[in-house]
Design a protein around this motif. Sequence first.
Motif, short mmCIF file in Angstrom:
data_model
loop_
_atom_site.label_atom_id
_atom_site.label_comp_id
_atom_site.label_asym_id
_atom_site.label_seq_id
_atom_site.Cartn_x
_atom_site.Cartn_y
_atom_site.Cartn_z
N GLY A 29 0.83 -1.20 0.00
CA GLY A 29 0.00 0.00 0.00
C GLY A 29 0.86 1.25 0.00
N GLY A 70 2.43 1.62 -3.34
CA GLY A 70 1.43 2.11 -4.29
C GLY A 70 1.19 3.59 -4.12
N LEU A 71 1.13 4.04 -2.85
CA LEU A 71 0.90 5.46 -2.57
C LEU A 71 2.03 6.30 -3.15
N VAL A 110 0.14 6.70 -6.87
CA VAL A 110 -0.70 7.86 -6.53
C VAL A 110 0.08 9.15 -6.71
N ARG A 111 1.34 9.18 -6.20
CA ARG A 111 2.06 10.47 -6.21
C ARG A 111 3.03 10.60 -7.37
N ARG A 141 -6.06 8.99 -6.58
CA ARG A 141 -6.63 7.88 -5.82
C ARG A 141 -7.65 7.15 -6.68
N ALA A 166 -4.69 3.23 -9.79
CA ALA A 166 -3.70 3.14 -8.71
C ALA A 166 -3.99 1.92 -7.84
N GLY A 167 -5.28 1.66 -7.56
CA GLY A 167 -5.66 0.52 -6.74
C GLY A 167 -5.28 -0.79 -7.42
N THR A 182 -1.53 -1.37 -7.49
CA THR A 182 -1.03 -1.80 -6.18
C THR A 182 -1.34 -3.27 -5.94
N THR A 184 -4.58 2.53 2.38
CA THR A 184 -3.34 3.30 2.39
C THR A 184 -3.22 4.18 1.15
N ILE A 185 -3.56 3.64 -0.01
CA ILE A 185 -3.44 4.50 -1.20
C ILE A 185 -4.58 5.51 -1.27
N LYS A 206 -3.33 14.75 3.57
CA LYS A 206 -3.82 14.86 2.20
C LYS A 206 -4.30 16.27 1.92
#
Lengths: 277, 342
Positions: A113, A116-117, A121-122, A128, A132-133, A136, A207-208, B77
Amino acid sequence: MFGDLLLQTMAILIILLALMALGALLVDVFSDGFGRLSWAFLTSFPSRRASDAGIYPALIGTIFVIGLTALVAVPVGIASAIYLEEYGTGGRWSRLIEINIANLAGVPSIIYGLLGLGLFVRTLGFGRSVMAGSGTLALLVLPVVILSTREALRTVPFTIREASYALGATKWQTVWHQVLPVAMPGILTGLIFALSRAIGETAPLITIGALTYVPFAPDGVWSPFTVLPIQIFNWLSRPQAAFAQNASAGIIVLLLVLLGMNAVAITLRDRYRRFRG
Amino acid sequence: MKVSIGGWAFLALVVASGCSSGDQQTPGEGAAPSVIAVDGSSTVFPITEAVAEEFQKQNHGMRVTVGVSGTGGGFQKFCRGETVISNASRQILAAEIEACKAASVSFIELPVAYDGMAVVVHPSNTWATSMTVVELKRLWEPAAQGKVLRWNQVRATWPAQEIHLFGAGVDSGTFDYFTEVINGKAKSSRGDYTSSEDDNILVQGVGGDQFALGYMGLAYYEENKTRMKLVAVDDGNPNNGQGPILPSIETVRGGTYRPLSRPVFIYVNAAALERPEVNEFVSYYVESASDLIREVGYVPLADVEQELVRQRFAAKTLGTMFDPAMGMQTEQTLEQRLRAPR
C-alpha cells in the motif's frame, strides 16, 4: 495398521474442525445478513440510513479493480515465470531474482500500500483512482502468480519438451503449444489463490486512499472508487445494529463474487484437463 | 448477475479505450472536475456522509466522496491539496498548520457538531454512579499500569473486586482526546486495558462484564442503552455545573459536561471555494446539517453557535481559532472562541 488408522482419524478430525469454523462463520453471516439481501441492496448507493444503504459502488468497484488487477498481473506474471523457468540460465542473476520474488510473496500487504501510494498515486500521478488501486494489488499478487506458474511449469514432464524439439519445433513453439497447455490447470489454480487474496485486501487500498463513501460507480480507470471490504468494515464500525446486518449482507455478496470468480477459473481448468485428457 | 456482467463488459470497454488513449488523458482527480474530495476523521464521517447524501439528492450530478484516513491522515492529504475538505475530530495541530503553509494551502475552520464521550459500566454496577476527573486520572494515567487493579483503589468505599478496563485504540482521535483531558497529555495512558479502534467491541466488552469500565463515543452508548450504564463525571469546577454531570444533548452542548465533550470540525481549502460546487456544498453543510447531525447520533451546535459558524464561513475567516501551542483548552467555550476578535 494401527498407525494408519490413527493418522486417518486425526486427519479427518482436523478437517472437520476447519470445516466447522467455516460453517459457523457462514451460518452466522447468513442468519444476520440474508434478510437484507435484495435487488435494491445490490443497486443502491450508501446512505446514513441502514435500510436505504446499498452496496452498488463497492460491488462495481471490486469487480472493476479485480478485473484490472488480473489484466495487469496475469500476463506479466505468467510471462515472468516462463522466462525464469524456460529461458532463464540458472546463473547468479536468476537465483537472485528468484530469492527476491520468494521474499516479495511474504511482504505484508500494507507495505505494498505504501509503495502504491508513493509510486502510483504520487510519482506517476494516478491519483486515488481505480488504476492506482489495481496497480497496487497487481504488485501484491504478482509474486504469487509467478511462483505458482513456475511450480505448474515444473510439473510438465521434460520428455514432452524433448519430443517437441525432436520434431523440429522451436523453443517458443514448444512452450506455447506443448508446455503451457499442460501446465494450464496448475496456472489457473495459482490465479485463483492470487485473485482471492486480492479481493479481500483492505489495508493497501486504504493506504493508497481508496474512499469509504462514494455515491457513484467508477466510470473509468481514473475514477475514485471503493471496494466491498472497505464498505463492510465501515458498516461494522457504526453504532447502529442495522448497519451490522448490512455488513453481513455485504459479506455474502463478497463471498458470492469470490465464488463466481473461482467458478470461472475452475471451469476453465476442467476444460483444459478434458482437452488434454 | 446482470450488474456484474454489465460491469465486466464495461470494464472491457474502458480498458480497451484506456489502452489507446491512456497517455493523453490527465489521470487523477482532475479527470472528474465535479468531484468534491473529502477525507479525514472516522468520527466525523457519519455526519459528512449524511450531509453529502442529502446534498446530492437535491443537486443531481454533484459528486462528493468521503474517506476515513483519520484526522491526522486527512490533514496530510488536505495540506498537499489532494482533498478540498478535511474532517477532523480535534483542531489542527501546529505541525499541520506548517505543512499547509508550506504548500500554500489556506483553510477555513468550521465547527460542525459536538461529540460527547461516555464513561460506561455494566448495568448491574450499583456503586460507580459518578466519578471525578481526578479519579478517572488515577485509573487511567500511565502510573496506574499494573498498580490500580481493583475498584476500591479508585474510591475506598467501592468493592475490592478486579476492575476490567476497555478503551479506545491508540490511533483514534477519541484516544487522543480522552488522554489529553483526563491524563493531561495526549497519548499518555496506561497500556494494560482492552483497546479497540472499533467501539462496538468495547460495547460488547463492557456489556458482558459486571466489573468493567470503559469509555467510548456517546453515540455508541445511545445505541446500546440497555447493555451499559452511564457514569456521571465531575470536573471539580463549579463554574460549569455543580457536581457530577451525565452526558446529554443539553449538557454536552451547554458546556457543563466537561471535559469529555468536544466540538468536531471540517476544514475547507479556501482556494477551492472558487469552485461553485464546493462553495455550495459547504454552504449547505453549515446551513442545514443540524437535523442530520441529530439523526446520526451527534449533538448539533447551539443556534447561536451555528449562526456564528455561518458568519465565519460567509466572511471566509482564515486560520484556526485555537492557539496551537495550548492543547485542547477546555476552559473556553466554543461560543467565546467564535466571538473572539482575531
